[in-house]
Write an enzyme that holds these catalytic residues in place. Structure first.
Site, short mmCIF file in Angstrom:
data_model
loop_
_atom_site.label_atom_id
_atom_site.label_comp_id
_atom_site.label_asym_id
_atom_site.label_seq_id
_atom_site.Cartn_x
_atom_site.Cartn_y
_atom_site.Cartn_z
N GLY A 81 0.99 -1.34 -0.05
CA GLY A 81 0.10 -0.15 0.08
C GLY A 81 0.97 1.27 -0.20
N ARG A 145 1.28 -5.63 -5.22
CA ARG A 145 1.01 -6.70 -3.78
C ARG A 145 1.71 -8.06 -4.17
NH1 ARG A 145 -0.71 -4.48 0.70
NH2 ARG A 145 -2.29 -2.81 0.81
N ASP A 175 5.85 -5.21 6.71
CA ASP A 175 6.36 -6.25 7.30
C ASP A 175 6.54 -7.63 6.17
OD1 ASP A 175 3.55 -6.39 7.41
OD2 ASP A 175 3.56 -7.94 9.12
N ASP A 176 5.35 -7.87 5.56
CA ASP A 176 5.75 -9.11 4.63
C ASP A 176 6.48 -9.02 3.51
OD1 ASP A 176 3.80 -10.99 5.37
OD2 ASP A 176 1.97 -9.71 4.64
N LYS A 202 8.24 0.62 5.19
CA LYS A 202 7.17 1.31 4.88
C LYS A 202 5.89 1.08 5.47
CE LYS A 202 4.40 -0.21 2.34
NZ LYS A 202 3.39 -0.90 1.58
N THR A 203 5.06 1.68 5.97
CA THR A 203 3.54 1.35 6.06
C THR A 203 2.72 2.22 6.90
OG1 THR A 203 1.67 -0.19 6.80
CG2 THR A 203 3.83 -0.36 7.97
N ASP A 205 0.52 2.13 8.57
CA ASP A 205 -0.14 1.26 9.87
C ASP A 205 0.78 1.14 10.94
OD1 ASP A 205 -1.80 0.54 7.84
OD2 ASP A 205 -1.64 -1.56 8.04
N TYR A 243 -24.76 15.72 15.55
CA TYR A 243 -24.33 14.55 15.31
C TYR A 243 -23.43 13.63 16.19
CZ TYR A 243 -26.53 15.84 10.73
OH TYR A 243 -27.29 16.41 10.03
N GLY A 251 -5.53 0.83 8.85
CA GLY A 251 -4.67 0.19 9.70
C GLY A 251 -5.03 -1.45 9.67
N ARG A 252 -4.50 -2.05 8.81
CA ARG A 252 -5.15 -3.61 8.59
C ARG A 252 -5.29 -4.15 9.78
NH1 ARG A 252 -6.45 -7.45 8.28
NH2 ARG A 252 -6.56 -9.31 6.67
N TYR A 425 -7.73 5.93 2.50
CA TYR A 425 -7.09 6.61 1.30
C TYR A 425 -6.79 7.87 1.28
CZ TYR A 425 -8.26 1.62 0.18
OH TYR A 425 -8.45 0.06 0.35
N GLU A 426 -7.30 8.69 2.20
CA GLU A 426 -7.24 10.10 1.78
C GLU A 426 -5.84 10.38 2.31
OE1 GLU A 426 -9.72 8.38 3.05
OE2 GLU A 426 -11.60 9.27 2.78
N ARG A 428 -3.01 8.16 2.22
CA ARG A 428 -1.82 7.44 2.03
C ARG A 428 -0.88 8.07 1.09
NH1 ARG A 428 -3.26 1.08 0.96
NH2 ARG A 428 -3.78 1.93 -0.99
P1 FBP Z 1 0.73 -1.76 3.86
O1 FBP Z 1 0.93 -2.87 4.79
O2 FBP Z 1 1.10 -2.62 2.43
O3 FBP Z 1 1.69 -0.86 3.87
O4 FBP Z 1 -0.81 -1.44 3.33
C1 FBP Z 1 -1.59 -0.80 4.56
C2 FBP Z 1 -2.87 -0.41 4.25
O5 FBP Z 1 -3.08 0.78 3.76
C3 FBP Z 1 -3.90 -1.01 5.26
O6 FBP Z 1 -3.87 0.20 6.34
C4 FBP Z 1 -5.15 -1.21 4.49
O7 FBP Z 1 -5.95 -2.13 5.18
C5 FBP Z 1 -4.63 -1.85 3.46
O8 FBP Z 1 -3.35 -1.10 2.82
C6 FBP Z 1 -5.68 -1.56 2.02
O9 FBP Z 1 -5.25 -2.20 1.14
P2 FBP Z 1 -5.42 -1.92 -0.37
O10 FBP Z 1 -4.73 -0.69 -0.82
O11 FBP Z 1 -5.17 -3.04 -1.33
O12 FBP Z 1 -7.05 -1.65 -0.48
#
Ligand code: FBP
Length: 552
Positions: A81, A145, A175-176, A202-203, A205, A243, A251-252, A425-426, A428
């Protein structure tokens, strides 16, 4: 191509390097520190990594000047990501490569690791690189990926590198990807290919870190971007007073983003998945705790508020984790049969029939839309794609029906009007903050030093990041020291351990101390937009997580 005024101004920003990297590149050398060992199952990991295991920690230091040697070619790949600052890693690497020898080459593999396998490359030049300095995104060479995990792929990588005369690959990933980089480094060393592999953390998360790697890049900018938006929503909520905003944050798995944003914005509620797992809280208990705060605030006339929900929450709720594991296994084992089921109703019926009794009950009790999302396509690891599960809507639905019951019983006299948001996504590809611009440039520049000193299987490391760049240091962390054995696709594999939120760590304890006050009062904190030009205390401050962790 036309550029915005900010983008033009950012092109001219000169990222700050740690003092050690500011001098002549030819004087830099590396100092070996203590030998390292894996986080756990060291014996198994040392057997799997006979050529690279146990390498020492490395510090980049100034030595005596060496003669410039012949030009070299380096390959670079962006993996996974997007995270703000990726372009600056490439810029730092490029500048070091060219400074070392003007005829040296930096070759980008296009579209992520598949670019290596498919031999899709782009030689980076000044003209290309200058268009991406201090910009967000990974579009300079693209990302992907695809996993590099088997020997057939490794042999192709070696062949493609030979084709381009590439003697080192820099893998920029989470990490992967860094796990795969370490496996590739080991394979290359065992086969005496002469090709080295260096990783860059990188991440957004924030879960690729340890005692030596203080933060993964992108976390700083992403959390500041989300916090700006949360602060704006808080101010809107406090102005209109009508509201309850449920905001899911990317954050996966780990809740670092949610925790950091809570520390930056003081919401009424922030759920931390790691705590929920430790307390073994059920979905109903989580909803009860949210509803109790909604009721307390309502009694004070405050029918509004902010709830932060981490993206990975669903997999940390014990009964949901079991359910998701069972569905993942069923879908993996019966992939062909599942494809023959054409409607959602057929799929749900089949899943329900094959789940355990408890999981079938949990599945049936979920709203239709969540059931559908749980059955959607898996990611390349066979996992459910949590960013597509609308947990924030699930919590709203459950809280609404609980509040309706209380209303009928005459125990709730207020109004509950919810709104939902998902911020992921806003953040990243935002313009990297000064922190990420400096940090990433330094990581890339230092990656070259590790390569020039003949190292492999290391992750480029910049430390003392809680302080100003004048105090930053550089070095390398062996990837194997971050590993343990975990089950992947039914088999035990060596992998870099994901860093989850430490419930005894300063960031969480600071949040815990404040959260009751934040729950009831509208004690909101408005960080505003990231600033790129101006006083250091406005522009260059790291995240609360980095600052608090440095005081331990
Ligand atoms: P990475 O671990 O590859 O850095 O990606 C993190 C992330 O942004 C997560 O926070 C999110 O769950 C995931 O990627 C979303 O993936 P995609 O871009 O494939 O929708």
């Amino acid at each position: 191509m036309d550029y915005s005024p900010l983008q033009k101004a950012r092109f001219t920003y000169k990222p700050k390097l740690p003092p050690v990297l500011q001098g002549s590149l030819l004087k830099l050398t590396v100092k070996e520190g203590q030998k390292t060992a894996a986080q756990a199952q060291g014996e198994q990991i040392s057997t799997l990594f006979p050529a690279t295991y146990g390498a020492p920690l490395i510090e980049t230091v100034e030595g005596t000047s060496e003669k410039p040697s012949s030009p070299i070619s380096i390959g670079v790949v962006l993996s996974g990501g997007q995270a703000p600052g990726g372009h600056n890693v490439i810029c730092g690497l490029f500048d070091a490569v060219k400074k070392f020898h003007s005829e040296s080459k930096l070759i980008g593999f296009l579209g992520g690791p598949s670019g290596i396998l498919e031999n899709k490359t782009l030689e980076l030049t000044d003209t290309i690189v200058d268009r991406y300095r201090n910009t967000g995104g990974f579009d300079i060479i693209g990302s992907g990926r695809t996993k590099l995990e088997n020997e057939e792929q490794f042999d192709i990588c070696a062949d493609v590198c030979r084709l381009h005369d590439i003697s080192s690959i820099v893998i920029i990933g989470g990490d992967d990807s860094n796990t795969n980089a370490a496996v590739l480094a080991e394979y290359f060393k065992q086969k005496e290919t002469g090709i080295s592999v260096i990783g860059v953390p990188k991440t957004i998360d924030g879960d690729l870190k340890n005692k030596y790697i203080e933060v993964s890049f992108g976390f700083d900018t992403a959390t500041k971007t989300y916090s700006e938006l949360i602060g704006n929503i808080e101010r809107d909520a406090n102005s209109a007073k009508k509201y309850w905003h449920f905001i899911k944050l990317m954050g996966r798995s780990a809740s670092h983003i949610c925790l950091e944003c809570a520390l930056q914005t003081h919401p009424n509620i922030a759920l931390i998945s790691e705590e929920i797992e430790e307390k073994k809280q059920t979905l109903n208990e989580i909803v009860d705790s949210i509803v109790s705060i909604i009721m307390k605030r309502s009694e004070l006339g405050e029918n509004f508020g902010i709830v932060l929900v981490p993206e990975g929450l669903i997999e940390f709720i014990p009964e949901m984790k079991i359910l998701i594991d069972e569905i993942n296994t069923l879908l993996a084992e019966h992939v062909d049969h599942f494809k023959t089921l054409n409607t959602f109703e057929e799929q749900a019926r089949w899943i329900n029939k094959n789940l355990s009794k408890d999981s079938s009950y949990v599945f049936s009790s979920l709203p239709d839309n969540i059931q559908r999302q749980l059955l959607m396509d898996r990611d390349p690891h066979g996992n459910v794609q949590v960013s597509r599960i609308e947990t924030e809507k699930l919590l709203i639905e459950m809280a609404s029906s609980r509040i309706a019951e209380k209303k009928n019983e005459g125990r709730f006299k207020g109004v509950f009007s919810p709104q939902h948001h998902f911020f992921g996504y806003e953040g990243r590809c935002a313009f990297p903050s000064n922190f990420d611009a400096d940090y990433c440039y330094s990581l890339g520049y230092n990656a070259f030093v590790l390569i020039a000193k003949g190292l492999t299987g290391y992750i480029s490391t910049i430390r003392n990041t809680a302080q100003s760049t004048d105090h930053w240091t550089a070095g390398g962390t062996p990837a194997t020291m971050m590993m343990n054995m975990e089950k992947r696709k039914g088999k035990m594999k060596p992998v870099i351990r994901k860093a989850l939120v430490d419930l005894n760590g300063k960031p969480f304890l600071t949040f815990k101390e404040k959260r009751e006050q934040w729950a009831i009062k509208s004690d909101y904190f408005y960080p505003g937009a990231i600033q790129y030009f101006g006083p250091a205390e406005v522009c260059d401050v790291p995240t609360q997580t980095v600052l608090l962790e440095s005081t331990v």
